[in-house]
Design a protein around this motif. Structure first.
Motif, mmCIF file in Angstrom:
data_model
loop_
_atom_site.group_PDB
_atom_site.id
_atom_site.type_symbol
_atom_site.label_atom_id
_atom_site.label_comp_id
_atom_site.label_asym_id
_atom_site.label_seq_id
_atom_site.Cartn_x
_atom_site.Cartn_y
_atom_site.Cartn_z
ATOM 1 N N LEU A 245 24.532 46.074 86.598
ATOM 2 C CA LEU A 245 25.669 46.092 85.686
ATOM 3 C C LEU A 245 25.252 45.531 84.342
ATOM 4 O O LEU A 245 24.391 44.651 84.272
ATOM 5 N N VAL A 246 25.868 46.016 83.289
ATOM 6 C CA VAL A 246 25.653 45.447 81.964
ATOM 7 C C VAL A 246 26.574 44.248 81.805
ATOM 8 O O VAL A 246 27.799 44.363 81.965
ATOM 9 N N ARG A 247 26.002 43.085 81.516
ATOM 10 C CA ARG A 247 26.797 41.863 81.353
ATOM 11 C C ARG A 247 27.036 41.529 79.878
ATOM 12 O O ARG A 247 28.112 41.066 79.523
ATOM 13 N N TYR A 248 26.028 41.729 79.033
ATOM 14 C CA TYR A 248 26.135 41.353 77.622
ATOM 15 C C TYR A 248 25.547 42.449 76.749
ATOM 16 O O TYR A 248 24.636 43.182 77.161
ATOM 17 N N LEU A 249 26.071 42.540 75.535
ATOM 18 C CA LEU A 249 25.455 43.342 74.489
ATOM 19 C C LEU A 249 24.824 42.382 73.481
ATOM 20 O O LEU A 249 25.388 41.337 73.166
ATOM 21 N N GLU A 250 23.647 42.742 72.997
ATOM 22 C CA GLU A 250 22.942 41.918 72.017
ATOM 23 C C GLU A 250 23.217 42.465 70.618
ATOM 24 O O GLU A 250 23.014 43.649 70.355
ATOM 25 N N ILE A 251 23.679 41.601 69.729
ATOM 26 C CA ILE A 251 24.029 42.000 68.367
ATOM 27 C C ILE A 251 22.971 41.501 67.401
ATOM 28 O O ILE A 251 22.601 40.318 67.432
ATOM 29 N N GLU A 252 22.484 42.378 66.557
ATOM 30 C CA GLU A 252 21.618 41.992 65.442
ATOM 31 C C GLU A 252 22.534 41.847 64.225
ATOM 32 O O GLU A 252 22.968 42.827 63.631
ATOM 33 N N LEU A 253 22.844 40.586 63.866
ATOM 34 C CA LEU A 253 23.767 40.330 62.768
ATOM 35 C C LEU A 253 23.102 40.580 61.426
ATOM 36 O O LEU A 253 21.899 40.330 61.254
ATOM 37 N N ARG B 189 22.901 37.563 68.537
ATOM 38 C CA ARG B 189 23.948 36.913 69.319
ATOM 39 C C ARG B 189 24.312 37.812 70.487
ATOM 40 O O ARG B 189 24.158 39.038 70.428
ATOM 41 N N LEU B 190 24.808 37.203 71.545
ATOM 42 C CA LEU B 190 25.260 37.961 72.708
ATOM 43 C C LEU B 190 26.782 37.988 72.748
ATOM 44 O O LEU B 190 27.444 37.038 72.317
ATOM 45 N N VAL B 191 27.316 39.069 73.282
ATOM 46 C CA VAL B 191 28.755 39.187 73.491
ATOM 47 C C VAL B 191 28.978 39.761 74.887
ATOM 48 O O VAL B 191 28.352 40.758 75.262
ATOM 49 N N PRO B 192 29.825 39.117 75.709
ATOM 50 C CA PRO B 192 30.141 39.713 77.018
ATOM 51 C C PRO B 192 30.733 41.096 76.838
ATOM 52 O O PRO B 192 31.580 41.325 75.971
ATOM 53 N N ILE B 193 30.292 42.033 77.631
ATOM 54 C CA ILE B 193 30.689 43.424 77.436
ATOM 55 C C ILE B 193 32.188 43.619 77.641
ATOM 56 O O ILE B 193 32.783 44.564 77.130
ATOM 57 N N HIS B 194 32.843 42.702 78.359
ATOM 58 C CA HIS B 194 34.283 42.837 78.585
ATOM 59 C C HIS B 194 35.084 42.635 77.302
ATOM 60 O O HIS B 194 36.265 42.995 77.241
ATOM 61 N N ALA C 107 33.313 31.325 76.378
ATOM 62 C CA ALA C 107 34.414 30.492 75.901
ATOM 63 C C ALA C 107 34.662 30.699 74.413
ATOM 64 O O ALA C 107 35.806 30.661 73.956
ATOM 65 N N TYR C 108 33.620 30.922 73.635
ATOM 66 C CA TYR C 108 33.784 31.110 72.195
ATOM 67 C C TYR C 108 34.601 32.368 71.897
ATOM 68 O O TYR C 108 35.543 32.340 71.085
ATOM 69 N N TYR C 109 34.253 33.459 72.583
ATOM 70 C CA TYR C 109 35.023 34.685 72.382
ATOM 71 C C TYR C 109 36.430 34.542 72.963
ATOM 72 O O TYR C 109 37.401 35.080 72.418
ATOM 73 N N GLY C 110 36.543 33.812 74.079
ATOM 74 C CA GLY C 110 37.862 33.576 74.647
ATOM 75 C C GLY C 110 38.749 32.768 73.722
ATOM 76 O O GLY C 110 39.953 33.019 73.611
ATOM 77 N N ALA C 111 38.149 31.784 73.035
ATOM 78 C CA ALA C 111 38.921 30.996 72.076
ATOM 79 C C ALA C 111 39.444 31.863 70.950
ATOM 80 O O ALA C 111 40.551 31.658 70.440
ATOM 81 N N GLY C 112 38.653 32.863 70.552
ATOM 82 C CA GLY C 112 39.074 33.727 69.460
ATOM 83 C C GLY C 112 40.313 34.535 69.770
ATOM 84 O O GLY C 112 41.076 34.895 68.857
#
Length: 260
Positions: free
Chosen positions: A180-188, A197-202, A242-247
């Protein structure tokens, strides 16, 4: 029949009573084993809760962790302290006198780690599979996996919740045993902090672009960074999610207000 061994004894009644006694003992055993972590119960301020429930806390038992990761004794003060955040009182304030009500974050709500951005101090080490290998790995670091269905997000622009384009997807981090894909990697891009940075795919909506509604463009520079470019620890997973959840609640002041 007069000399039968059991005579007029009701074997059916004995069987059902033995079953109920066994079932009651099984429930007692399973419930007490379930209380090895998180007990005795505590109030929001850390004091012992007055109602501890009908079952006693079990005696400490030591478990050997796999792959040479030592031992853990539960229940024990050392194990509880390892998973406790002692500074929570400085990061939140109560909005009600009764226990169990939500608390408001103090300071920067995106970094307070309370409310929708809550996290727990898990071990700062990668989660392993049954063979002792890291479960979550970048797809770009292995040749064993490929995208077989759906949209491949690599190379697509990343759009924040306020419509800003913050970078592109450079890789996918997969849970190898689960496939399963858990995270996407972002090149900012440089204007939003640079680096990866990583972001959970959900939290992602993948179409022609990858839309992340939970945070705005100005927040991406603050996303927690992993220590290793090829591994993520359990503690890092907690803080990133948690960071994305806080957002979801705190990225925009309007989100914290009632809809009506």
């Amino acid at each position: 029949m007069e000399n039968a061994f059991f005579g007029n004894f009701d074997l059916a009644s004995l069987s059902i009573w033995l079953f109920w006694i066994f079932f009651a003992l099984l429930i007692y055993y399973l419930q007490t084993e379930n209380m090895r972590e998180g007990y005795p119960l505590e109030n929001d301020d850390g004091s012992p809760a007055p109602n501890q429930g009908p079952f006693p806390v079990p005696k400490p038992k030591t478990f050997k962790l796999p792959h040479g990761r030592g031992e853990v004794t539960v229940p024990s003060k050392e194990n509880e302290d390892e998973h406790r955040r002692d500074n929570l009182g400085d990061l939140m304030e109560d909005v009600a006198k009764s226990h169990g009500f939500p608390a408001d974050p103090v300071g920067d709500p995106m970094l307070a780690g309370v409310g929708s951005g809550s996290w727990t101090p898990r071990r700062d080490e990668p989660e392993l599979d049954g063979h002792g290998h890291a479960k979550i790995v970048p797809m770009g670091q292995t040749e064993s996996y490929r995208v077989s269905a759906g949209r491949d997000p690599r190379g697509r622009f990343v759009v924040a919740g306020d419509g800003e384009v913050v970078g592109t997807i450079s890789d996918m981090w997969i849970d190898a045993p689960e496939q399963l894909v858990r995270y996407l990697e972002i090149e900012l891009d440089a204007d939003h902090g640079g680096g990866k940075r990583l972001v959970p795919i959900h939290f992602c909506q993948i179409w022609k672009t990858v839309k992340i509604n939970s945070i705005h463009g100005r927040h991406f520079a603050g996303v927690p960074v992993t220590k290793s470019p090829t591994q993520i620890t359990k503690l890092e997973e907690e803080k990133i999610s948690a960071y994305y959840g806080a957002g979801i609640l705190y990225a925009d002041e309007k989100r914290a207000d009632p809809l009506l």
